[in-house]
Motif scaffolding. Structure first.
Motif, PDB file in Angstrom:
ATOM      1  N   LEU A 175      -3.189   3.581   6.990  1.00  0.00           N
ATOM      2  CA  LEU A 175      -2.469   4.469   6.083  1.00  0.00           C
ATOM      3  C   LEU A 175      -3.407   4.839   4.940  1.00  0.00           C
ATOM      4  O   LEU A 175      -3.842   3.963   4.172  1.00  0.00           O
ATOM      5  CB  LEU A 175      -1.211   3.787   5.559  1.00  0.00           C
ATOM      6  CG  LEU A 175      -0.123   3.544   6.611  1.00  0.00           C
ATOM      7  CD1 LEU A 175       0.839   2.455   6.152  1.00  0.00           C
ATOM      8  CD2 LEU A 175       0.640   4.832   6.903  1.00  0.00           C
ATOM      9  N   CYS A 176      -3.738   6.132   4.839  1.00  0.00           N
ATOM     10  CA  CYS A 176      -4.769   6.592   3.903  1.00  0.00           C
ATOM     11  C   CYS A 176      -4.185   7.552   2.875  1.00  0.00           C
ATOM     12  O   CYS A 176      -3.538   8.539   3.239  1.00  0.00           O
ATOM     13  CB  CYS A 176      -5.893   7.298   4.659  1.00  0.00           C
ATOM     14  SG  CYS A 176      -6.578   6.357   6.025  1.00  0.00           S
ATOM     15  N   TRP A 177      -4.452   7.289   1.610  1.00  0.00           N
ATOM     16  CA  TRP A 177      -4.068   8.189   0.518  1.00  0.00           C
ATOM     17  C   TRP A 177      -5.175   9.239   0.387  1.00  0.00           C
ATOM     18  O   TRP A 177      -6.330   8.899   0.112  1.00  0.00           O
ATOM     19  CB  TRP A 177      -3.955   7.423  -0.783  1.00  0.00           C
ATOM     20  CG  TRP A 177      -2.717   6.606  -0.994  1.00  0.00           C
ATOM     21  CD1 TRP A 177      -1.737   6.824  -1.927  1.00  0.00           C
ATOM     22  CD2 TRP A 177      -2.328   5.399  -0.319  1.00  0.00           C
ATOM     23  NE1 TRP A 177      -0.774   5.841  -1.856  1.00  0.00           N
ATOM     24  CE2 TRP A 177      -1.105   4.952  -0.873  1.00  0.00           C
ATOM     25  CE3 TRP A 177      -2.901   4.652   0.721  1.00  0.00           C
ATOM     26  CZ2 TRP A 177      -0.450   3.811  -0.436  1.00  0.00           C
ATOM     27  CZ3 TRP A 177      -2.242   3.514   1.169  1.00  0.00           C
ATOM     28  CH2 TRP A 177      -1.037   3.104   0.597  1.00  0.00           C
ATOM     29  N   LYS A 178      -4.827  10.498   0.569  1.00  0.00           N
ATOM     30  CA  LYS A 178      -5.832  11.565   0.564  1.00  0.00           C
ATOM     31  C   LYS A 178      -5.346  12.757  -0.251  1.00  0.00           C
ATOM     32  O   LYS A 178      -4.155  12.916  -0.506  1.00  0.00           O
ATOM     33  CB  LYS A 178      -6.132  12.015   1.995  1.00  0.00           C
ATOM     34  CG  LYS A 178      -6.673  10.933   2.912  1.00  0.00           C
ATOM     35  CD  LYS A 178      -8.083  10.502   2.525  1.00  0.00           C
ATOM     36  CE  LYS A 178      -9.098  11.575   2.856  1.00  0.00           C
ATOM     37  NZ  LYS A 178     -10.485  11.134   2.579  1.00  0.00           N
ATOM     38  N   GLY A 179      -6.293  13.619  -0.610  1.00  0.00           N
ATOM     39  CA  GLY A 179      -5.965  14.844  -1.322  1.00  0.00           C
ATOM     40  C   GLY A 179      -6.681  16.032  -0.715  1.00  0.00           C
ATOM     41  O   GLY A 179      -7.710  15.876  -0.050  1.00  0.00           O
ATOM     42  N   GLY A 180      -6.120  17.235  -0.919  1.00  0.00           N
ATOM     43  CA  GLY A 180      -6.769  18.453  -0.464  1.00  0.00           C
ATOM     44  C   GLY A 180      -6.596  18.733   1.016  1.00  0.00           C
ATOM     45  O   GLY A 180      -5.772  18.140   1.702  1.00  0.00           O
ATOM     46  N   ASP A 181      -7.428  19.644   1.516  1.00  0.00           N
ATOM     47  CA  ASP A 181      -7.370  20.085   2.910  1.00  0.00           C
ATOM     48  C   ASP A 181      -8.074  19.065   3.800  1.00  0.00           C
ATOM     49  O   ASP A 181      -9.258  18.771   3.640  1.00  0.00           O
ATOM     50  CB  ASP A 181      -8.055  21.456   3.024  1.00  0.00           C
ATOM     51  CG  ASP A 181      -7.917  22.059   4.423  1.00  0.00           C
ATOM     52  OD1 ASP A 181      -7.366  21.392   5.317  1.00  0.00           O
ATOM     53  OD2 ASP A 181      -8.366  23.199   4.611  1.00  0.00           O
ATOM     54  N   LEU A 182      -7.352  18.546   4.778  1.00  0.00           N
ATOM     55  CA  LEU A 182      -7.885  17.498   5.649  1.00  0.00           C
ATOM     56  C   LEU A 182      -8.246  18.007   7.043  1.00  0.00           C
ATOM     57  O   LEU A 182      -8.553  17.208   7.932  1.00  0.00           O
ATOM     58  CB  LEU A 182      -6.855  16.369   5.773  1.00  0.00           C
ATOM     59  CG  LEU A 182      -6.449  15.698   4.457  1.00  0.00           C
ATOM     60  CD1 LEU A 182      -5.293  14.734   4.701  1.00  0.00           C
ATOM     61  CD2 LEU A 182      -7.620  14.978   3.834  1.00  0.00           C
ATOM     62  N   THR A 183      -8.236  19.315   7.237  1.00  0.00           N
ATOM     63  CA  THR A 183      -8.422  19.894   8.570  1.00  0.00           C
ATOM     64  C   THR A 183      -9.696  19.409   9.242  1.00  0.00           C
ATOM     65  O   THR A 183      -9.679  18.967  10.401  1.00  0.00           O
ATOM     66  CB  THR A 183      -8.431  21.428   8.485  1.00  0.00           C
ATOM     67  OG1 THR A 183      -7.229  21.866   7.847  1.00  0.00           O
ATOM     68  CG2 THR A 183      -8.514  22.036   9.874  1.00  0.00           C
ATOM     69  N   GLN A 184     -10.814  19.485   8.546  1.00  0.00           N
ATOM     70  CA  GLN A 184     -12.099  19.106   9.151  1.00  0.00           C
ATOM     71  C   GLN A 184     -12.168  17.617   9.447  1.00  0.00           C
ATOM     72  O   GLN A 184     -12.665  17.203  10.501  1.00  0.00           O
ATOM     73  CB  GLN A 184     -13.246  19.516   8.224  1.00  0.00           C
ATOM     74  CG  GLN A 184     -13.472  21.025   8.174  1.00  0.00           C
ATOM     75  CD  GLN A 184     -14.730  21.382   7.404  1.00  0.00           C
ATOM     76  OE1 GLN A 184     -15.207  20.613   6.576  1.00  0.00           O
ATOM     77  NE2 GLN A 184     -15.272  22.555   7.670  1.00  0.00           N
ATOM     78  N   GLU A 185     -11.670  16.786   8.529  1.00  0.00           N
ATOM     79  CA  GLU A 185     -11.709  15.339   8.746  1.00  0.00           C
ATOM     80  C   GLU A 185     -10.871  14.946   9.961  1.00  0.00           C
ATOM     81  O   GLU A 185     -11.273  14.113  10.772  1.00  0.00           O
ATOM     82  CB  GLU A 185     -11.195  14.608   7.501  1.00  0.00           C
ATOM     83  CG  GLU A 185     -12.143  14.676   6.313  1.00  0.00           C
ATOM     84  CD  GLU A 185     -11.671  13.811   5.154  1.00  0.00           C
ATOM     85  OE1 GLU A 185     -11.152  12.711   5.417  1.00  0.00           O
ATOM     86  OE2 GLU A 185     -11.837  14.239   3.998  1.00  0.00           O
ATOM     87  N   LEU A 186      -9.703  15.546  10.092  1.00  0.00           N
ATOM     88  CA  LEU A 186      -8.804  15.192  11.180  1.00  0.00           C
ATOM     89  C   LEU A 186      -9.301  15.709  12.534  1.00  0.00           C
ATOM     90  O   LEU A 186      -9.030  15.106  13.576  1.00  0.00           O
ATOM     91  CB  LEU A 186      -7.403  15.732  10.905  1.00  0.00           C
ATOM     92  CG  LEU A 186      -6.650  15.045   9.756  1.00  0.00           C
ATOM     93  CD1 LEU A 186      -5.407  15.847   9.388  1.00  0.00           C
ATOM     94  CD2 LEU A 186      -6.268  13.620  10.145  1.00  0.00           C
ATOM     95  N   ALA A 187     -10.051  16.807  12.509  1.00  0.00           N
ATOM     96  CA  ALA A 187     -10.489  17.435  13.760  1.00  0.00           C
ATOM     97  C   ALA A 187     -11.421  16.554  14.576  1.00  0.00           C
ATOM     98  O   ALA A 187     -11.482  16.676  15.803  1.00  0.00           O
ATOM     99  CB  ALA A 187     -11.175  18.763  13.448  1.00  0.00           C
ATOM    100  N   THR A 188     -12.127  15.651  13.926  1.00  0.00           N
ATOM    101  CA  THR A 188     -13.114  14.824  14.631  1.00  0.00           C
ATOM    102  C   THR A 188     -12.560  13.472  15.068  1.00  0.00           C
ATOM    103  O   THR A 188     -13.273  12.696  15.702  1.00  0.00           O
ATOM    104  CB  THR A 188     -14.342  14.592  13.732  1.00  0.00           C
ATOM    105  OG1 THR A 188     -13.936  13.883  12.556  1.00  0.00           O
ATOM    106  CG2 THR A 188     -14.971  15.921  13.316  1.00  0.00           C
ATOM    107  N   LEU A 189     -11.311  13.178  14.745  1.00  0.00           N
ATOM    108  CA  LEU A 189     -10.758  11.856  15.046  1.00  0.00           C
ATOM    109  C   LEU A 189     -10.227  11.783  16.475  1.00  0.00           C
ATOM    110  O   LEU A 189      -9.504  12.680  16.917  1.00  0.00           O
ATOM    111  CB  LEU A 189      -9.634  11.520  14.065  1.00  0.00           C
ATOM    112  CG  LEU A 189     -10.075  11.244  12.624  1.00  0.00           C
ATOM    113  CD1 LEU A 189      -8.861  11.119  11.717  1.00  0.00           C
ATOM    114  CD2 LEU A 189     -10.912   9.977  12.546  1.00  0.00           C
TER     115      LEU A 189
END
Length: 216
Positions: A175-189
């Motif tokens: 469970l990760c607390w994040k901010g902003g646009d996460l599109t690129q980070e999520l695309a590689t998972l």
């Protein structure tokens, strides 16, 4: 010291026992004391300790309820967030607060002892060196999602948990607390994820672009 929005906790957690609210409030003086000695959070941000750090940490309790006997890792705990506020709310869940900076862990240990939190274990260690597995791993603004995934592979037990708002099952995970646009980070998972926008949980403008991401 004057704090902004000290009553935000009662607004969001109106059903929580007064003794727990009193413990959360007591964190104010402790963090003011330790922040003068060690830079746990920015001095400017200390004024907003309750909404931006304590409430922010507790938001995950609206997503999942940590059960008695669970082992939860707070990875890169820094000044003890989210682990310390959550340990107060879930006294029968054990929280491991891990950071690689020794002086921060010493402060976290002192705060935990002052609060008499028997369910907190502070550790000065890197995530990669941990051998134990956990029911959940928490990470509040520590690193990118791909890095967090690589650091914690094989360290999460695979069991269902229940979403406290919807009643739906939530798989144990990161469970990760994040901010902003996460599109690129999520695309590689290479694993599944779900995003919980905090503006829908906390109802404060500060959280409009912030979320908790569940990787499972």
């Amino acid at each position: 010291m004057k704090y902004e929005d000290t009553y935000c906790l009662k607004d969001v957690f109106s059903d929580v026992d007064e003794a727990i609210h009193a413990q959360w409030q007591a964190l104010g003086d402790l963090y003011a004391y330790w922040n003068e000695r060690i830079n746990l959070i920015s001095r400017k941000d200390l004024t907003y300790l309750f909404p931006r750090h304590i409430l922010h940490s507790l938001a995950v309790a609206k997503i999942v309820s940590f059960q008695p006997g669970m082992h939860v890792l707070d990875l890169g705990t820094g000044g003890g967030f989210p682990g310390i506020p959550l340990a107060i709310l879930f006294p029968k869940t054990h929280f491991y607060l891990v950071d690689s900076i020794q002086k921060k862990i010493k402060a976290v240990e002192a705060i935990s002892q002052a609060m008499e939190l028997k369910n907190v274990t502070p550790l000065c260690q890197r995530a990669e060196t941990l051998e134990q597995t956990f029911d959940f791993i928490l990470s509040r603004a520590v690193a990118s999602l791909p890095k967090l995934y690589n650091w914690t592979k094989g360290k999460v037990k695979r069991m269902p948990q229940r979403n406290t708002q919807t009643g739906q099952e939530v798989t144990h995970g990161l469970l990760c607390w994040k901010g902003g646009d996460l599109t690129q980070e999520l695309a590689t998972l290479p694993i599944s994820h779900r995003i919980y926008p905090l503006k829908e949980i906390l109802k404060l403008p500060f959280f409009d672009d912030k979320s908790i991401v569940h990787l499972f």
